[in-house]
Design a protein around this motif. Structure first.
Motif, PDB file in Angstrom:
ATOM      1  N   GLY A 211      72.162  64.992  59.640  1.00  0.00           N
ATOM      2  CA  GLY A 211      70.812  65.372  60.037  1.00  0.00           C
ATOM      3  C   GLY A 211      69.773  65.296  58.945  1.00  0.00           C
ATOM      4  N   LEU A 212      70.169  64.874  57.728  1.00  0.00           N
ATOM      5  CA  LEU A 212      69.236  64.704  56.631  1.00  0.00           C
ATOM      6  C   LEU A 212      68.677  63.283  56.653  1.00  0.00           C
ATOM      7  N   THR A 213      67.697  63.033  55.831  1.00  0.00           N
ATOM      8  CA  THR A 213      67.275  61.669  55.549  1.00  0.00           C
ATOM      9  C   THR A 213      68.095  61.181  54.366  1.00  0.00           C
ATOM     10  N   GLY A 214      68.845  60.122  54.564  1.00  0.00           N
ATOM     11  CA  GLY A 214      69.663  59.570  53.498  1.00  0.00           C
ATOM     12  C   GLY A 214      68.989  58.368  52.876  1.00  0.00           C
ATOM     13  N   ILE A 215      68.876  58.365  51.567  1.00  0.00           N
ATOM     14  CA  ILE A 215      68.288  57.235  50.844  1.00  0.00           C
ATOM     15  C   ILE A 215      69.338  56.671  49.901  1.00  0.00           C
ATOM     16  N   TRP A 216      69.610  55.394  50.065  1.00  0.00           N
ATOM     17  CA  TRP A 216      70.615  54.728  49.242  1.00  0.00           C
ATOM     18  C   TRP A 216      69.966  54.160  47.990  1.00  0.00           C
ATOM     19  N   LEU A 217      70.435  54.599  46.836  1.00  0.00           N
ATOM     20  CA  LEU A 217      70.012  54.034  45.556  1.00  0.00           C
ATOM     21  C   LEU A 217      70.943  52.872  45.233  1.00  0.00           C
ATOM     22  N   ASP A 218      70.478  51.681  45.478  1.00  0.00           N
ATOM     23  CA  ASP A 218      71.295  50.486  45.274  1.00  0.00           C
ATOM     24  C   ASP A 218      71.116  50.000  43.835  1.00  0.00           C
ATOM     25  N   ARG A 219      72.063  50.359  42.990  1.00  0.00           N
ATOM     26  CA  ARG A 219      71.986  49.970  41.581  1.00  0.00           C
ATOM     27  C   ARG A 219      72.597  48.589  41.335  1.00  0.00           C
ATOM     28  N   GLY A 220      72.946  47.877  42.405  1.00  0.00           N
ATOM     29  CA  GLY A 220      73.430  46.514  42.259  1.00  0.00           C
ATOM     30  C   GLY A 220      74.904  46.390  41.959  1.00  0.00           C
ATOM     31  N   ILE A 221      75.623  47.526  42.001  1.00  0.00           N
ATOM     32  CA  ILE A 221      77.060  47.512  41.719  1.00  0.00           C
ATOM     33  C   ILE A 221      77.742  48.514  42.621  1.00  0.00           C
ATOM     34  N   ASP A 222      78.915  48.169  43.089  1.00  0.00           N
ATOM     35  CA  ASP A 222      79.720  49.100  43.863  1.00  0.00           C
ATOM     36  C   ASP A 222      80.396  50.067  42.894  1.00  0.00           C
ATOM     37  N   PHE A 223      80.134  51.365  43.051  1.00  0.00           N
ATOM     38  CA  PHE A 223      80.637  52.373  42.112  1.00  0.00           C
ATOM     39  C   PHE A 223      82.157  52.343  42.026  1.00  0.00           C
ATOM     40  N   VAL A 224      82.833  52.100  43.138  1.00  0.00           N
ATOM     41  CA  VAL A 224      84.292  52.166  43.182  1.00  0.00           C
ATOM     42  C   VAL A 224      84.911  50.905  42.608  1.00  0.00           C
ATOM     43  N   THR A 225      84.452  49.731  43.073  1.00  0.00           N
ATOM     44  CA  THR A 225      85.105  48.475  42.707  1.00  0.00           C
ATOM     45  C   THR A 225      84.494  47.808  41.485  1.00  0.00           C
ATOM     46  N   GLY A 226      83.239  48.124  41.178  1.00  0.00           N
ATOM     47  CA  GLY A 226      82.554  47.438  40.098  1.00  0.00           C
ATOM     48  C   GLY A 226      82.011  46.083  40.509  1.00  0.00           C
ATOM     49  N   GLY A 227      82.239  45.710  41.760  1.00  0.00           N
ATOM     50  CA  GLY A 227      81.728  44.443  42.265  1.00  0.00           C
ATOM     51  C   GLY A 227      80.300  44.571  42.768  1.00  0.00           C
ATOM     52  N   PRO A 228      79.816  43.551  43.494  1.00  0.00           N
ATOM     53  CA  PRO A 228      78.453  43.611  44.032  1.00  0.00           C
ATOM     54  C   PRO A 228      78.294  44.768  45.016  1.00  0.00           C
ATOM     55  N   SER A 229      77.061  45.194  45.195  1.00  0.00           N
ATOM     56  CA  SER A 229      76.778  46.261  46.145  1.00  0.00           C
ATOM     57  C   SER A 229      77.222  45.876  47.543  1.00  0.00           C
ATOM     58  N   PRO A 230      77.621  46.865  48.362  1.00  0.00           N
ATOM     59  CA  PRO A 230      77.935  46.560  49.762  1.00  0.00           C
ATOM     60  C   PRO A 230      76.679  46.128  50.508  1.00  0.00           C
ATOM     61  N   THR A 231      76.873  45.561  51.665  1.00  0.00           N
ATOM     62  CA  THR A 231      75.755  45.125  52.502  1.00  0.00           C
ATOM     63  C   THR A 231      75.401  46.227  53.485  1.00  0.00           C
ATOM     64  N   ALA A 232      74.134  46.584  53.524  1.00  0.00           N
ATOM     65  CA  ALA A 232      73.669  47.626  54.433  1.00  0.00           C
ATOM     66  C   ALA A 232      72.813  47.000  55.534  1.00  0.00           C
ATOM     67  N   ASP A 233      72.834  47.625  56.713  1.00  0.00           N
ATOM     68  CA  ASP A 233      71.967  47.108  57.770  1.00  0.00           C
ATOM     69  C   ASP A 233      70.529  47.545  57.510  1.00  0.00           C
ATOM     70  N   LYS A 234      69.614  47.018  58.294  1.00  0.00           N
ATOM     71  CA  LYS A 234      68.192  47.200  58.017  1.00  0.00           C
ATOM     72  C   LYS A 234      67.699  48.610  58.312  1.00  0.00           C
ATOM     73  N   THR A 235      68.516  49.420  58.942  1.00  0.00           N
ATOM     74  CA  THR A 235      68.092  50.791  59.235  1.00  0.00           C
ATOM     75  C   THR A 235      68.244  51.718  58.031  1.00  0.00           C
ATOM     76  N   VAL A 236      68.995  51.296  57.033  1.00  0.00           N
ATOM     77  CA  VAL A 236      69.233  52.139  55.857  1.00  0.00           C
ATOM     78  C   VAL A 236      67.996  52.161  54.963  1.00  0.00           C
ATOM     79  N   LEU A 237      67.567  53.367  54.596  1.00  0.00           N
ATOM     80  CA  LEU A 237      66.488  53.505  53.624  1.00  0.00           C
ATOM     81  C   LEU A 237      67.061  53.222  52.243  1.00  0.00           C
TER      82      LEU A 237
END
Length: 243
Positions: A200-226
């Motif tokens: 129920g909160l507003t979620g904002i994704w800080l995309d730092r360009g790296i996947d925190f877990v894998t160290g690879g590229p960021s995951p792909t988010a759909d257009k509804t994600v802030l």
């Protein structure tokens, strides 16, 4: 304007991943009897951290025990005997790992400018840290860089009795706010952005360009994600939303 903004800590305010890799890198490079190359050993440590941290968050062990479990699995690969005494395991963690890990902590360069700009906003939001980490260690990170003063609360599973994502609702109650008036900002697409929205909160994704877990590229988010790429984008983003 939102009433409360929650910030994740590791990967959002402090570069946890780089600190882990720096600390464990020093250890594996100096291991004469290691059973695998340094890169494989570092990857093993990272995987063990994730596994045993989940056990800690599920209430299956203490924070200290989660370190011991990690070490019991790691030392054979490092080519070292496994102490039977919890005291000796704790000493290894403190002397060999935590000292280097803590020395390697760094905040991201966009953190303080973001917090300063939020502080200057007219009727700006109250700020809190919402993290799954150990309360003592997380507060130490914030204190190291003079960031504690910006936050009304530092909330962990110890205070809330639950980890994210279950903690979102409890954190809102702790801060005496409605989830609809709260924002959560973090670097993990699922657990920081999507799970916050589900609560129920507003979620904002800080995309730092790296996947925190894998160290690879960021995951792909759909257009509804802030989504923002820098924390310094957050104050302006909040000023133009109806949260």
């Amino acid at each position: 304007m939102a009433d409360v903004v929650f910030f994740d800590l590791d990967g959002t305010l402090v570069d946890h991943r780089s600190a882990v890799w720096e600390a464990i890198g020093q250890i594996v490079q100096a291991a004469p009897n290691a059973t695998a190359p340094p890169q494989e050993l570092a990857a093993l440590w990272w995987a063990l951290e994730a596994r045993h941290m989940r056990e800690y968050l599920a209430g299956q062990c203490s924070f200290a025990e989660h370190h011991r479990r990690r070490l019991r699995s790691f030392l054979p690969a490092l080519g070292e005997p496994v102490p039977q005494s919890p005291r000796l395991l704790d000493a290894w963690i403190t002397d060999r790992y935590l000292t280097a890990f803590e020395e390697s902590w760094q905040t991201y360069p966009d953190v303080r400018p973001c917090l300063e700009n939020l502080k200057r906003l007219p009727r700006g939001p109250r700020l809190a840290v919402l993290t799954n980490g150990d309360p003592g260690q997380q507060r130490a990170k914030l204190a190291r860089f003079g960031l504690l003063e910006y936050f009304e609360a530092v909330l962990t599973p110890t205070e809330l009795g639950a980890a994210k994502p279950a903690a979102y609702t409890t954190a809102c109650r702790w801060m005496r706010t409605d989830p609809a008036q709260a924002v959560n900002v973090g670097d993990m697409l699922e657990s920081d952005a999507n799970a916050a929205v589900f609560a129920g909160l507003t979620g904002i994704w800080l995309d730092r360009g790296i996947d925190f877990v894998t160290g690879g590229p960021s995951p792909t988010a759909d257009k509804t994600v802030l989504r923002i790429e820098r924390l310094t984008d957050l104050p302006d983003h909040l000023s133009h939303t109806n949260v």
